[in-house]
Design a protein around this motif. Structure first.
Motif, PDB file in Angstrom:
ATOM      1  N   ILE A 104      42.075   8.797  12.667  1.00  0.00           N
ATOM      2  CA  ILE A 104      42.247   7.352  12.518  1.00  0.00           C
ATOM      3  C   ILE A 104      43.220   6.821  13.565  1.00  0.00           C
ATOM      4  CG2 ILE A 104      43.202   5.569  10.982  1.00  0.00           C
ATOM      5  CD1 ILE A 104      42.092   7.197   8.623  1.00  0.00           C
ATOM      6  N   ASN A 107      41.542   6.549  16.833  1.00  0.00           N
ATOM      7  CA  ASN A 107      40.662   5.383  16.817  1.00  0.00           C
ATOM      8  C   ASN A 107      41.453   4.095  16.986  1.00  0.00           C
ATOM      9  OD1 ASN A 107      38.350   3.820  16.529  1.00  0.00           O
ATOM     10  ND2 ASN A 107      38.439   3.845  14.295  1.00  0.00           N
ATOM     11  N   CYS A 108      42.621   4.044  16.314  1.00  0.00           N
ATOM     12  CA  CYS A 108      43.474   2.850  16.425  1.00  0.00           C
ATOM     13  C   CYS A 108      43.975   2.663  17.859  1.00  0.00           C
ATOM     14  CB  CYS A 108      44.668   2.954  15.470  1.00  0.00           C
ATOM     15  SG  CYS A 108      44.231   2.796  13.733  1.00  0.00           S
ATOM     16  N   GLN A 111      41.240   1.204  19.825  1.00  0.00           N
ATOM     17  CA  GLN A 111      41.094  -0.224  19.531  1.00  0.00           C
ATOM     18  C   GLN A 111      42.198  -1.031  20.219  1.00  0.00           C
ATOM     19  OE1 GLN A 111      38.757  -1.862  17.768  1.00  0.00           O
ATOM     20  NE2 GLN A 111      37.569  -0.023  17.263  1.00  0.00           N
ATOM     21  N   GLU A 264      42.693  -1.656   8.324  1.00  0.00           N
ATOM     22  CA  GLU A 264      41.236  -1.509   8.340  1.00  0.00           C
ATOM     23  C   GLU A 264      40.605  -2.313   9.477  1.00  0.00           C
ATOM     24  OE1 GLU A 264      39.685   0.601   6.631  1.00  0.00           O
ATOM     25  OE2 GLU A 264      41.106   1.128   5.055  1.00  0.00           O
ATOM     26  N   GLN A 267      40.884  -0.417  12.671  1.00  0.00           N
ATOM     27  CA  GLN A 267      39.900   0.664  12.726  1.00  0.00           C
ATOM     28  C   GLN A 267      38.479   0.159  12.918  1.00  0.00           C
ATOM     29  OE1 GLN A 267      40.486   4.272  10.092  1.00  0.00           O
ATOM     30  NE2 GLN A 267      41.537   2.710   8.885  1.00  0.00           N
ATOM     31  N   LYS A 269      36.831  -1.366  10.474  1.00  0.00           N
ATOM     32  CA  LYS A 269      36.168  -1.365   9.161  1.00  0.00           C
ATOM     33  C   LYS A 269      36.368  -2.739   8.505  1.00  0.00           C
ATOM     34  CE  LYS A 269      36.847   3.613   8.493  1.00  0.00           C
ATOM     35  NZ  LYS A 269      37.414   4.666   7.616  1.00  0.00           N
TER      36      LYS A 269
END
Length: 341
Positions: A104, A107-108, A111, A264, A267, A269
């Protein structure tokens, strides 16, 4: 002018006396006060068993209180067992969650690179520098402090268990001689005034406590249901934690749900972020609509007075001031009205 000064002096005297009693005397008598309240609520049931089934009051008191203790204890055990199962599952899968947290985080960083233009490797390297420092802080300070407090936790648990035992035994004894105790208090001048003040304070203060418990239960249920439909396997644990935060002064559901929603979004989501935002909006709406109605109306207090009494209570009594503040205000008002009206 003299009459106004006398009235102010009386109010100040009552206020000082109430503060001293709540601060130092209440912790000594609260188990017996709780026992008397339970006896008052359970007395009609004991009366029916005594009159219709010809069961002695002592035996009926033991049966009713014992049944209530078993029922409440069973519900608490089932509830705590479910929570502990979820905690146990988290601990047993800790390595999996650590790997997932690493994924995660990567992924962050990706982003953040897309949003800010800062390279993901640079972000990871900067954070990786502080992770060992944080681990050392946990190992050197936090864990030892938790271990040092183990004896204190065990002592507090024993104290709570002892208080519960005293409440149970006192409730049985008061129920057995309820009419004699009530008659003795009503015939004594001080007891008569005390009963009148306690009755009126209970009607208002009991409404406040019930209102806070109802709001916390509704908010926790909303959180648990929302997270359950989001297919979160820890819905009960997280939902109860959010409900507890909502009951705490100056925290609220946003303490957990807002950072969660932002996390979220980072991420990508967006559906889960929308669910967190929706749960936060629903819980805020529930509290904003229920609290003034349930608390302000029942207490006969304007919502601003409720907030002011909570604020003063927090400064005088600490964390328990959110309950003792309004309780002290009600007690001061009822003593003044009872004695000087």
């Amino acid at each position: 002018m003299r009459k106004s000064m006398c009235r102010i002096g009386r109010i100040l005297g009552i206020t000082i006396a109430v503060y001293a009693c709540v601060r130092w005397l209440l912790p000594l008598v609260v188990p017996f006060f709780i026992a008397f309240l339970f006896a008052k609520l359970l007395n009609p049931v004991v009366e029916k068993l005594n009159q219709k089934m010809k069961i002695k009051r002592g035996i009926a008191s033991v049966v009713i209180v014992g049944s209530l203790v078993v029922l409440i204890g069973s519900v608490l055990v089932m509830f705590l067992w479910s929570l502990l199962e979820q905690v146990r599952h988290i601990i047993s899968n800790l390595e999996y969650y650590q790997r997932k947290a690493g994924m995660i985080w990567e992924n962050c960083c990706g982003q953040m690179e897309a949003i800010t233009g800062i390279r993901a490797e640079e972000l990871q390297r900067n954070v990786d520098v502080y992770i060992p420092k944080f681990q050392r802080q946990v190992e050197e300070k936090i864990l030892p402090s938790l271990m040092d407090g183990t004896f204190g936790y065990a002592k507090n648990l024993l104290v709570v268990s002892g208080v519960c035992f005293i409440v149970i035994i006192s409730t049985i004894l008061i129920l057995r001689d309820y009419h004699k105790i009530r008659k003795g208090l009503e015939e004594h001048p001080v007891g008569k005034v005390g009963l009148k003040v306690c009755r009126r304070t209970y009607e208002a203060g009991g409404a406040y406590i019930r209102a806070q418990l109802v709001i916390m239960l509704i908010v926790s249920t909303a959180c648990v249901v929302g997270l359950y439909f989001a297919k979160n396997r820890y819905a009960l644990l997280i939902g109860c934690g959010i409900g507890l935060c909502d009951a705490m002064p100056f925290l609220g559901t946003g303490t957990i749900l807002i950072p969660w929603a932002i996390f979220e979004i980072v991420q990508g989501k967006y559906m889960m972020a929308a669910i967190c935002a929706a749960i936060y909006a629903i819980c805020s709406l529930l509290r904003e609509s229920l609290e003034p109605k349930l608390v302000g109306d029942k207490l006969g207090m304007h919502p601003l007075l409720v907030i002011a009494s909570i604020y003063v209570g927090l400064n005088l009594y600490g964390i328990w001031g959110f309950a003792l503040g309004p309780f002290s205000y009600i007690l001061i008002r009822e003593i003044y009205c009872c004695k000087f009206s």
